[in-house]
Design an enzyme around this catalytic site. Sequence first.
Site, PDB file in Angstrom:
ATOM      1  N   ALA A   9      64.711  20.197   5.831  1.00 12.88           N
ATOM      2  CA  ALA A   9      63.821  21.351   5.975  1.00 12.88           C
ATOM      3  C   ALA A   9      62.685  21.070   6.950  1.00 12.88           C
ATOM      4  O   ALA A   9      61.578  21.573   6.790  1.00 12.88           O
ATOM      5  CB  ALA A   9      63.249  21.728   4.604  1.00 12.88           C
ATOM      6  N   GLY A 100      67.734  23.670   4.342  1.00 11.54           N
ATOM      7  CA  GLY A 100      66.709  24.570   3.841  1.00 11.54           C
ATOM      8  C   GLY A 100      66.756  25.968   4.394  1.00 11.54           C
ATOM      9  O   GLY A 100      66.076  26.856   3.882  1.00 11.54           O
ATOM     10  N   ASN A 224      68.252  31.565  12.185  1.00 11.59           N
ATOM     11  CA  ASN A 224      67.455  31.005  13.271  1.00 11.59           C
ATOM     12  C   ASN A 224      66.503  32.018  13.888  1.00 11.59           C
ATOM     13  O   ASN A 224      65.601  31.649  14.635  1.00 11.59           O
ATOM     14  CB  ASN A 224      68.373  30.441  14.355  1.00 11.59           C
ATOM     15  CG  ASN A 224      69.138  29.225  13.872  1.00 11.59           C
ATOM     16  OD1 ASN A 224      68.557  28.312  13.304  1.00 11.59           O
ATOM     17  ND2 ASN A 224      70.449  29.225  14.073  1.00 11.59           N
ATOM     18  N   HIS A 360      49.832  63.223 -18.746  1.00 10.29           N
ATOM     19  CA  HIS A 360      49.539  63.354 -17.326  1.00 10.29           C
ATOM     20  C   HIS A 360      48.079  63.065 -17.016  1.00 10.29           C
ATOM     21  O   HIS A 360      47.199  63.237 -17.833  1.00 10.29           O
ATOM     22  CB  HIS A 360      49.901  64.757 -16.804  1.00 10.29           C
ATOM     23  CG  HIS A 360      49.832  65.830 -17.822  1.00 10.29           C
ATOM     24  ND1 HIS A 360      50.861  66.692 -18.067  1.00 10.29           N
ATOM     25  CD2 HIS A 360      48.864  66.158 -18.704  1.00 10.29           C
ATOM     26  CE1 HIS A 360      50.533  67.528 -19.039  1.00 10.29           C
ATOM     27  NE2 HIS A 360      49.332  67.222 -19.439  1.00 10.29           N
ATOM     28  N   ASN A 374      48.264  61.613 -29.442  1.00 13.65           N
ATOM     29  CA  ASN A 374      48.449  62.394 -28.219  1.00 13.65           C
ATOM     30  C   ASN A 374      47.183  62.308 -27.368  1.00 13.65           C
ATOM     31  O   ASN A 374      46.080  62.582 -27.844  1.00 13.65           O
ATOM     32  CB  ASN A 374      48.748  63.854 -28.561  1.00 13.65           C
ATOM     33  CG  ASN A 374      49.063  64.671 -27.317  1.00 13.65           C
ATOM     34  OD1 ASN A 374      50.192  64.698 -26.855  1.00 13.65           O
ATOM     35  ND2 ASN A 374      48.056  65.342 -26.776  1.00 13.65           N
ATOM     36  N   ARG A 437      29.893  67.318 -25.922  1.00 15.51           N
ATOM     37  CA  ARG A 437      29.749  67.975 -24.624  1.00 15.51           C
ATOM     38  C   ARG A 437      28.577  68.947 -24.721  1.00 15.51           C
ATOM     39  O   ARG A 437      28.205  69.386 -25.805  1.00 15.51           O
ATOM     40  CB  ARG A 437      31.033  68.723 -24.250  1.00 15.51           C
ATOM     41  CG  ARG A 437      31.376  69.839 -25.199  1.00 15.51           C
ATOM     42  CD  ARG A 437      32.740  70.452 -24.931  1.00 15.51           C
ATOM     43  NE  ARG A 437      32.985  71.589 -25.807  1.00 15.51           N
ATOM     44  CZ  ARG A 437      34.185  71.927 -26.278  1.00 15.51           C
ATOM     45  NH1 ARG A 437      35.250  71.193 -25.967  1.00 15.51           N
ATOM     46  NH2 ARG A 437      34.328  72.984 -27.042  1.00 15.51           N
TER      47      ARG A 437
END
Length: 455
Positions: A9, A100, A224, A360, A374, A437
């Site tokens: 290698a 290698g 190569n 979602h 949920n 809220r």
Amino acid sequence: MSLDIVILAAGQGTRMRSALPKVLHPVAGNSMLGHVIHSARQLQPQGIHVVIGHGAELVRERLAADDLNFVMQDKQLGTGHAVAQALPALTADTVLVLYGDVPLIEVETLQRLLAKANDQQLGLLTVTLDDPTGYGRIVRDEQGKVTAIVEHKDANDAQKAIKEGNTGILALPAARLADWMGRLSNNNAQGEYYLTDVIAMAVADGLVVATEQPHDAMEVQGANDRRQLSELERHYQLREGRRLMAQGVTLRDPARFDVRGEVSVGRDVLIDINVILEGKVVIEDDVQIGPNCVIKNTTLRKGAVVKANSHLEGAVMGEGSDAGPFARLRPGSVLDAKAHVGNFVELKNAHLGEGAKAGHLTYLGDAEIGARTNIGAGTITCNYDGANKFKTVMGEDVFIGSNNSLVAPVEIKAGATTAAGSTITQAVEAGDLAVARARQRNISGWKRPEKIKKS
């Protein structure tokens, strides 16, 4: 028979046009050298010796392991010279030489080759090609016995007409190797010490050269340049596709599917186009994976469904669960049986209990979510204060209204409900409704501002 493996290698790979050493260029997510080392390990040798040169420190850094012995070749003077650098470390009965930049070699092929090697016989891997240009030619006598290998640049016209080429992969008796290495010469067109010259030496010493061939010539194809690298990539992917289909997987198009790791599969699995499987992926029976998905280091239990354009990493999807389209499951995400994660939902270190749903437009990080809970659209867990991460815990049968911000650390106990638009900062007791809220206020007679007209 004990075995040492030498992997060459050290080459620069100038045609790659890259600062990266050639053997570190990837095929299917692993370096070419990494593939060769993986195959070598499966042969259970007593030693794996990697001869390195160009980019040596980077190669060491990328592939360092306790079972690898890195050997330096300061000057690249040929394959024979490279093997000679490893000689002091070789103590086994047989030496197997690999390359290698030849990543597709099959373990079964190497096992067949090794079966032909002993103290009186070499094992030589050859390949028959319509166009063997560039390969050393296998020269045989009238009885078909191998007598020598002639490199392409040194071959005459008659030898160039030979279709059987040398792959360079061979198994040698270690007791003879030092003697042969000492007799090598660089008197050739390249001015290099060819490992292939040991074939003629072995024949002269009375040894038999036994040949073996791969089932597929691409096993011994090197790279190569980047074109050849892409050819190896595509062949590897088609080979992996065939393997998976033989195990009961339907691939919509094997040419548009990539494996970049270790994949185990069950039966009746369906994988659509442009799916990438990376790392360690476990896919059980009846799983369906939609198009354009990336799945990395993930387990998909029986009947799980991954819908189009989803990205999963370090996740576990339970039996009958589903995710997507456009879902992202980050490391530590766990979906229990029949849990549902819908479009544009991101999970990180989050556990959804059986039958829990996040349909979602949701982010759940560092969260424990009970069964059948949920999560409304637009909900996020606020899990990070800029320095530390905190956990959100939801019990079973919780209902989280849309557009909630759950400020961790916080617990919402079983059966509780949060109103839409709430910012939850305190614990919610079991069965309670939390409304967090501002009260709506309507202003009668209000007029919108008007734009000032430019003069």
